[in-house]
Design an enzyme around this catalytic site. Structure first.
Site, PDB file in Angstrom:
ATOM      1  CE1 TYR A 115     -35.383  57.757 110.400  1.00 34.41           C
ATOM      2  CE2 TYR A 115     -35.263  59.733 109.064  1.00 34.41           C
ATOM      3  CZ  TYR A 115     -35.952  58.630 109.487  1.00 34.41           C
ATOM      4  OH  TYR A 115     -37.207  58.397 108.989  1.00 34.41           O
ATOM      5  CG  HIS A 164     -40.486  58.166 113.650  1.00 32.31           C
ATOM      6  ND1 HIS A 164     -39.171  58.532 113.691  1.00 32.31           N
ATOM      7  CD2 HIS A 164     -40.602  57.386 112.543  1.00 32.31           C
ATOM      8  CE1 HIS A 164     -38.522  58.011 112.662  1.00 32.31           C
ATOM      9  NE2 HIS A 164     -39.379  57.313 111.955  1.00 32.31           N
ATOM     10  CE  LYS A 183     -40.168  60.980 109.575  1.00 29.75           C
ATOM     11  NZ  LYS A 183     -38.774  60.967 109.121  1.00 29.75           N
ATOM     12  CG  ASP A 216     -38.658  62.652 106.141  1.00 30.28           C
ATOM     13  OD1 ASP A 216     -39.606  63.245 106.686  1.00 30.28           O
ATOM     14  OD2 ASP A 216     -38.290  61.505 106.471  1.00 30.28           O
TER      15      ASP A 216
END
Ligand code: A2P
Length: 315
Positions: free
Chosen positions: A48, A110, A77, A43
């Site tokens: 990130y 997201h 996302k 994921d």
């Protein structure tokens, strides 16, 4: 690997590797080791800030371990600054480039929160675009096009409360395959669980271990760390499993996918081992009763005084 069937007949491995807060060499090594020991679901998200390293590790693992791309399930996302329909395709393409892939298995909105395109994290009121359920549906239409173009196999959402998911289900052409939400024994999400099962939307649990590594600024409440809770410890002794395995097995027993994050090789293995653990009905109920509605990632970082978003809007 245990898998669930999605509402479009594709499958998703029940345990995936979360990559939020994994950085640098450690995320590269974690993804490589995870794929070596049998993880097939990773994921990811552009926010990130580690997708290039995840992509490199996926690329290297495919070569080194003779894994076929088709065996993998890679999700990414859409960040909050790319909700405008014309920004959706470039966002998918950016994730594809970073991850060195030519399709995503799952692409998720997201957050139901919108920023200006040039803003990654708002610092003043004009950095936000106002909440607008209609615009969210327009974003979804653009997501549907990504499936038609073959860039994403499945699409879904994250952090959608029940009424928002219901609204999307009543207006979409392609129903969301997944709602990825915070879910663990301190936040059991019972109403959402029942609603999602009824409408064939799979729930993926993020922070499935109760987010023991969360930043200090979002620590709250007096409950002990989930993995130290006496009920979890007692069950872990009864079945000779680790506390993390007990908590993950509880998530799996409720038919949710779980995506624990780890950069530690022995914990990666331990977490994957949760797949082989079964809990009795009594043990499941004892864990479920730990619920204290403790939401660690409540989105309050989008609800500053100057923001047009609030916790009431989100949940
Ligand atoms: P680490 O990466 O050092 O293993 P969550 O997915 O709920 O957010 O939890 C992630 C956090 O839990 C990270 O800090 C991770 O640290 C830690 N963690 C992952 N697996 C385990 C485990 N099996 N036992 C204890 N802590 C774990």
């Amino acid at each position: 690997m245990k898998e669930y069937q999605l509402n479009n007949s594709r499958t998703i491995p029940a345990i995936g590797l979360g990559t939020w807060q994994s950085r640098g060499n450690s995320v590269y090594n974690a993804v490589l080791s995870a794929l070596k020991i049998g993880y097939r679901h990773i994921d990811c998200a552009p926010v990130y800030k580690n997708q290039k390293l995840v992509g490199l590790a996926i690329h290297d693992a495919l070569q080194k371990y003779g894994i076929n791309r088709r065996e993998l399930f890679i999700s990414s996302k859409l960040w909050n600054n790319a909700h405008a329909p014309r920004h959706v395709r470039p966002a998918v393409e950016r994730s594809l480039r970073e991850l060195q892939l030519d399709y995503l298995d799952l692409f998720l909105i997201h957050w139901p929160v919108r920023f200006r395109q040039d803003i990654e994290f708002p610092r003043k009121s004009e950095h936000y675009l106002p909440p607008d359920e209609e615009r969210l549906l327009d974003t979804w239409k653009a997501m549907e096009k990504m499936v038609k173009k073959g860039l994403c196999r499945s699409i879904g959402v994250c952090n959608f409360r029940l009424s928002r998911l219901n609204n999307l289900l009543s207006h979409c052409k392609i129903p969301p395959a997944v709602n990825q939400i915070e879910l663990h024994p301190y936040l059991r999400q019972q109403d959402m669980l029942e609603f999602a099962a009824k409408h064939h939307v799979l729930l993926t649990a993020y922070s499935p271990l109760g987010s023991p590594g969360r930043p200090d600024k979002i620590r709250k409440g007096n409950a002990p760390e989930l993995l130290d809770h006496p009920v979890i410890i007692k069950i872990s002794k009864e079945i000779k499993a680790s506390p993390a395995q007990v908590v993950l097995a509880w998530g799996l027993a409720r038919q949710c996918a779980v995506i624990p994050k780890s950069v530690n090789p022995s914990r990666l293995k331990e977490n994957l081992g949760a797949m082989n653990i079964s809990l009795s009905r009594q043990q499941i109920d004892a864990i479920t009763s730990l619920d204290c509605n403790n939401r660690f990632l409540d989105g309050s970082f989008f609800c500053q005084k100057f923001s047009s978003y609030s916790l009431d809007y989100l949940w």
